[in-house]
Design an enzyme around this catalytic site. Structure first.
Site, short mmCIF file in Angstrom:
data_model
loop_
_atom_site.label_atom_id
_atom_site.label_comp_id
_atom_site.label_asym_id
_atom_site.label_seq_id
_atom_site.Cartn_x
_atom_site.Cartn_y
_atom_site.Cartn_z
N TRP A 233 -5.56 -32.15 5.30
CA TRP A 233 -5.43 -32.19 3.85
C TRP A 233 -4.44 -31.09 3.53
O TRP A 233 -4.75 -29.91 3.67
CB TRP A 233 -6.78 -31.93 3.21
N ASN B 59 -8.17 -25.65 10.68
CA ASN B 59 -8.67 -25.87 9.33
C ASN B 59 -8.72 -24.50 8.66
O ASN B 59 -9.37 -23.59 9.17
CB ASN B 59 -10.08 -26.47 9.36
N GLY B 60 -8.04 -24.37 7.54
CA GLY B 60 -8.04 -23.09 6.84
C GLY B 60 -6.64 -22.74 6.39
O GLY B 60 -5.77 -23.60 6.30
N GLU C 299 -18.90 -32.76 -16.86
CA GLU C 299 -19.07 -33.51 -15.62
C GLU C 299 -18.49 -34.92 -15.76
O GLU C 299 -17.78 -35.41 -14.87
CB GLU C 299 -20.56 -33.55 -15.23
N HIS D 231 -11.92 -25.66 -34.63
CA HIS D 231 -11.18 -24.44 -34.26
C HIS D 231 -9.90 -24.79 -33.51
O HIS D 231 -9.34 -23.93 -32.83
CB HIS D 231 -12.07 -23.50 -33.45
N GLU E 184 -10.82 -37.23 -12.00
CA GLU E 184 -10.79 -37.24 -10.54
C GLU E 184 -10.51 -38.62 -9.97
O GLU E 184 -9.69 -38.76 -9.06
CB GLU E 184 -12.17 -36.74 -10.09
N ARG F 229 -13.21 -34.83 4.76
CA ARG F 229 -12.73 -33.46 4.56
C ARG F 229 -11.23 -33.40 4.30
O ARG F 229 -10.70 -32.35 3.94
CB ARG F 229 -13.04 -32.62 5.79
N LYS G 9 -15.19 -36.66 -13.77
CA LYS G 9 -15.19 -37.94 -13.04
C LYS G 9 -13.99 -38.80 -13.44
O LYS G 9 -13.33 -39.40 -12.61
CB LYS G 9 -16.48 -38.74 -13.33
N LYS H 203 -13.49 -33.94 0.15
CA LYS H 203 -14.92 -33.84 -0.16
C LYS H 203 -15.43 -32.40 -0.04
O LYS H 203 -16.24 -31.96 -0.84
CB LYS H 203 -15.68 -34.76 0.79
N CYS I 286 -9.46 -29.46 6.14
CA CYS I 286 -9.07 -30.32 7.26
C CYS I 286 -10.31 -30.42 8.15
O CYS I 286 -11.31 -29.76 7.92
CB CYS I 286 -7.97 -29.68 8.06
#
Ligand code: M6R
Length: 624
Positions: A87, A113-114, A496, A519, A503, A27, A500, A619, A2
């Site tokens: 968030w 925030n936390g 990576e 396997h 996400e 954030r 993407k 972010k 947040c």
């Protein structure tokens, strides 16, 4: 995840708080709120589900309506105020769960925030004592605890008493009608800083909230709190002792340039990558002395290094996995990469002659920061490879190396990844040089190779752009599942690329080292699940990858290949192929980066995803 912003000074500050919050929306952005002590010394507030745009709308509606009393009691502006974007961690995103949160009498407002880890226990106790809760959040306990403590204690003692009861991570801002001239800010683990101007004080999760107002910053130490009144501020540690953290000049000022005509920040940032590579090379070769000082490792230490460890999360972890190959091949140092969230809970071994590099765009990611603290506590040398100069990691590590990506706004990391790869490539050459393995000429060649890679990165987007938009992305956007394969250095790159697609397009991807196909995952191969294979330039690895591609085709798999121009056999097998010119094999991932990001971006666009702000993500992940 947040963000909090507060103000104390002579000006009505609602607009400034909202502006500050909108700069920090990266954030978290699922709800937002504002509270102030208004002209009648009353607490006034507004909060809503949704970001700052929705908050502004709600304020405008309230102000047009009859809810504003003629006595001015409800006036929603003041010279002491706090704001929040959220968030969600505890409780879904609703108006009620949005911050600020209040005590029973709505005379105390708290933004946070936390995570308060012991909130369930605290809430039960408070409820038993008669406190009435309205939200599902962990934060609300802080308002009720504070309500009890300020009945009998001084402000300073009340804060101390509240923090002894809280477990977890928090940056808290608190205002109350009982102390209408005081803004209280408390920090444990989550970032918090003050902006000190001539006649006013700002407080925020990130300097970006107030960079246009002042460049004088105080980074609050961990486990400290500050009582702000007017322009006066007193900082205390958790023993109640007055402390004097230095006022520093903030040199990292990123003023928003907006999207510069691009539809999304992500697309703009994809196109900035060639420039970022050039900037990284120029910065590192033009400021070598200063950079070496910042790195804070003597040539003797470098010569003596036996192991390098990289630690990071998400994209930064992937950069570390690629960096492993640079360190091993170029500098011949045994290197290992660790996921910060795993590292911090594994049995800890203190390795001699080992340098640990914490990789992070934001420099604030909770898991990476805690891993850094763990290492610092056992006196292991650390370097932060970060993009944000004012971040906690840069301040807390023994040394730092700044990437030159500029501000990255889209949640999906693109140019920050590229800048990490470029910086790690150069760093590996520096280590090799210090160990007497390569000459200055080789370092100059590495710079040239990076310039060429940047050129190819951009040209390959241009080469395939129209085809991807018109034909390739529309065709693949209809698939629900993908398998991504890589081998050697192209495996972390496949991770990576897969991240993407998950996400920003919300498409399921399973990603494997190609050698693992037989396997287990080979059972998944069918025509409904496209396989994306990232080739390598190493001849031995290429042959193995070609074998894996044949395995896929032999089971009627659909193959998308990222290959190099001389790899004719592999190219011939592909249903869709993207071809790249040959480069130094270690830079193969870098040249493929832009195109795969562009491809994924176009799929997400067709699926109408909120590309810059994917659901459930933020972010900067400053909570565990
Ligand atoms: O700021 P950091 O580099 O420490 O962030 C780590 C991850 O949260 C981040 O890379 C995340 O995986 C990206 N959004 C991926 O695009």
């Amino acid at each position: 995840m947040c963000s909090v912003v507060g103000y104390s000074g002579p000006r009505l500050c609602r607009q400034m708080i909202l502006e500050g919050l909108s700069r920090l929306e990266y954030r978290g952005y699922d709800s937002s709120g504002f509270a102030c002590i208004n002209a009648t010394s009353k607490l006034a507030s507004v909060k809503t589900q949704g970001g700052i745009q929705q908050l502004n709308l709600k304020i405008a509606t309230q102000e047009m309506g009859v809810s504003i009393s003629s006595s001015g009691e409800n006036n929603l502006d003041g010279t002491l105020a706090i704001g929040h974007t959220r968030w969600s961690t505890h409780g879904v995103s609703t108006d009620t769960n949005a911050h600020p949160h209040f005590d029973c009498h709505k005379s105390i407002a708290v933004v946070h925030n936390g995570i308060i880890e012991n909130f369930v226990l605290l809430k039960e106790k408070l409820q038993l004592a008669g406190h009435h809760f309205v939200s599902q959040t962990d934060t609300e306990v802080v308002a009720h605890l504070f309500e009890d403590e300020i009945k009998t204690k001084s402000l300073e003692k009340a804060v101390l008493s509240v923090v002894t009861k809280l477990q977890g991570a928090y940056a808290l801002l608190i205002i109350s009608e009982k102390y209408p001239d005081y803004l209280i800010a408390v920090r444990k683990s989550s970032p918090l800083c003050l902006g000190v101007a001539d006649k006013e004080i700002f407080v925020a999760s990130d300097v970006t909230a107030f960079t246009d107002k002042t460049d004088q910053v105080v980074f609050l130490p961990d486990e400290s709190f500050v009582l702000i009144s007017g322009t006066d501020y007193h900082v205390y540690n958790y023993f109640g002792e007055r402390i004097y953290p230095p006022v520093q000049k903030n040199t990292c000022i990123w003023l928003s340039e907006g999207k510069s005509g691009y539809e999304h920040y992500m697309l703009k940032e994809i196109y900035e990558q060639k420039r970022v590579i050039i900037d990284t090379v120029n910065f590192l070769r033009g400021n070598t002395a200063a950079v070496m000082q910042q790195l804070n490792i003597s040539p003797e230490t470098v010569q003596d290094i036996q192991n390098i460890h990289f630690i990071g999360c998400g994209t930064s972890w992937h950069a570390g996995l690629i960096g492993e190959y640079f360190m091993q091949e170029i500098a011949q140092v045994a290197t290992q990469s660790f996921l910060a969230s795993e590292f911090r809970y594994k049995k800890f071994f203190s390795y001699p002659r080992t340098l640990t590099i914490i990789i992070s765009q934001s420099g604030e990611t909770a898991d990476s920061l805690e891993a850094l603290r763990l290492l610092s506590a056992s006196k292991q040398p650390t370097v932060a490879l970060a993009n944000v100069a004012s971040s906690s990691m840069v301040r807390e590590a023994d040394g730092f190396l700044l990437t030159q990506a500029g501000q990255e706004i889209a949640v999906a990391s693109t140019k920050a990844f590229t800048s990490q790869i470029a910086a790690l490539y150069i760093f590996a050459h520096w280590v090799a040089h210090s160990k007497g393995l390569i000459t200055n000429k080789a370092i100059a060649r590495a710079h040239e190779e990076l310039f060429v890679a940047g050129e190819i990165l951009e040209n390959s987007i241009e080469r395939y752009k129209f085809d991807i938009v018109a034909r390739i992305a529309p065709y693949y956007a209809k698939y629900k599942n993908f398998i991504f394969l890589g081998r050697h250095i192209s495996f972390p790159f496949a991770l990576e690329a897969a991240l993407k697609l998950k996400e920003i397009a919300y498409i399921f991807v399973d990603c494997y080292p190609a050698g693992e196909l037989k396997h287990g995952p080979l059972a998944l191969i069918d025509a409904q699940t496209p396989v994306v294979l990232f080739s390598c330039l190493d001849e031995v690895i290429y042959k193995k990858l070609y074998g894996n591609a044949q395995e896929v085709k032999a089971r009627s798999g659909h193959l998308i290949v990222f290959a190099f121009e001389h790899q004719k056999d592999l190219i011939a097998l592909a249903d869709t192929v993207f071809i790249f010119p040959k480069v130094n094999p270690l830079l193969a991932p870098l040249v493929m980066t832009g195109l795969v990001q562009f491809f994924v971006y176009q799929i997400a666009l067709l699926l109408e995803r909120p590309i810059d702000r994917p659901r459930n993500l933020a972010k900067s992940v400053t909570v565990e």
